[in-house]
Design an enzyme around this catalytic site. Structure first.
Site, PDB file in Angstrom:
ATOM      1  N   TYR A 181      -2.772   0.158  10.499  1.00  0.00           N
ATOM      2  CA  TYR A 181      -2.727  -0.304   9.109  1.00  0.00           C
ATOM      3  C   TYR A 181      -1.371   0.033   8.490  1.00  0.00           C
ATOM      4  CZ  TYR A 181      -3.981  -0.757   4.184  1.00  0.00           C
ATOM      5  OH  TYR A 181      -4.008  -1.117   2.849  1.00  0.00           O
ATOM      6  N   SER A 215       0.859  -1.189   0.000  1.00  0.00           N
ATOM      7  CA  SER A 215       0.000   0.000   0.000  1.00  0.00           C
ATOM      8  C   SER A 215       0.891   1.233   0.000  1.00  0.00           C
ATOM      9  CB  SER A 215      -0.856  -0.018   1.268  1.00  0.00           C
ATOM     10  OG  SER A 215      -1.493   1.228   1.465  1.00  0.00           O
TER      11      SER A 215
HETATM   12  C1  8X3 Z   1      -4.964   1.662   0.952  1.00  0.00           C
HETATM   13  C2  8X3 Z   1      -4.377   3.009   0.764  1.00  0.00           C
HETATM   14  O1  8X3 Z   1      -4.711   5.422   1.423  1.00  0.00           O
HETATM   15  O2  8X3 Z   1      -6.180   3.843   2.472  1.00  0.00           O
HETATM   16  O3  8X3 Z   1      -4.010   0.672   1.026  1.00  0.00           O
HETATM   17  O4  8X3 Z   1      -3.878   3.933   3.119  1.00  0.00           O
HETATM   18  S1  8X3 Z   1      -4.817   4.074   2.003  1.00  0.00           S
END
Ligand code: 8X3
Length: 258
Positions: free
Chosen positions: A156, A143
């Site tokens: 995340y 990501s």
């Molecule tokens: C997803 C991209 O911008 O939501 O992997 O972190 S973001």
């Protein structure tokens, strides 16, 4: 000099997270390119429906219900996979948007388990088949959160930084072996479930992420990128591709028309 290429029609690609979004789109795209696709994800009904679709289009698909965070299940899965030339680690996700002060450690653990350890389990377990291929390829779909931080995205982002490390370390360790390691880092991709999971099922909040953004990426854009990267000649390793919509110049710099 002729550039050696591998014929995708004799090759097998394993795709994790294949039940929806980028995973399902990548499975369709690789099947279209001629790969036999092995679909791995938790939801068997969705995999069966996708396999049926692939077969209707003339492709070959096999279904393996799998939770990539379950090491024993992954080991048993790998024992059933006869050959694997391409592994695409897509299983992943974001859970929660709380800031560090309020974040639930269980959410962080879950994100680390699926985004990092999931890729580790599957990659380790399929390594014999990937090396036996003579031209194995591991793709990690990370990501843009692998390279930056943002408020409410700590868990995340930490997990995706970890996924980035898996890809970059494996490439160093595999140097000299017949194994390519490719990292694809998507930015804003509008899929049916990613934001919904992040916002714990709150549709309004999930949709607001993309509100007024002209043309966020869709799953097919990333699938197209994966298919391109894995079909380069064997001596070409696409190390890392960052893929964003034109409207997203950086994580916080998003053009919205409303
Ligand atoms: C997803 C991209 O911008 O939501 O992997 O972190 S973001």
């Amino acid at each position: 000099m002729a550039i050696p290429t591998q014929d995708p029609t004799q090759r097998t690609a394993v795709i994790t997270g294949a039940s929806s979004g980028i995973g399902a789109a990548t499975a369709r795209e690789l099947a279209r390119a001629g790969f036999t696709v092995v679909l791995a994800a938790r939801r068997a009904d969705r995999l069966e429906a996708l396999a049926k679709e692939v077969r209707t289009d003339g492709g070959t698909a096999r279904v393996h219900p799998l939770d990539v965070t379950d090491r024993e299940a992954v080991t048993a899965f790998a024992e059933q996979v006869e050959s694997c030339d391409v592994l695409v680690n897509i299983a992943g996700g974001a859970y929660g948007t709380e800031e560090i002060a309020q974040a639930d450690p269980d959410d962080w653990r879950r994100m680390y388990e699926v985004n990092v350890l999931g890729a580790l389990h599957v990659t380790q377990s399929l390594m014999p088949q990937l090396l036996a291929s003579g031209d194995g390829t591991v793709v990690v779909v990370s990501s843009t959160a692998s390279f930056t931080c943002y408020e409410g995205g700590g868990g995340y982002s930490a997990a995706k930084h970890g996924a980035h490390v898996v890809a970059q370390t494996l490439r160093l360790e595999a140097c000299g072996q017949p194994l390519r390691v490719i990292e694809i880092a998507p930015g804003m991709v509008q899929t049916e479930e990613f934001s919904l999971n992040r916002y714990r099922g709150n549709t309004d909040k999930a949709e607001a992420v993309y509100a007024g953004v002209p043309d966020p990426l869709v799953a097919e854009d990333i699938a197209d990128t994966v298919a391109w990267a894995v079909t380069r000649p064997p001596h070409v390793n696409i190390d890392l591709l960052v893929v964003r919509p034109r409207a997203q110049a950086a994580q916080h710099k998003v053009h919205r028309t409303a």
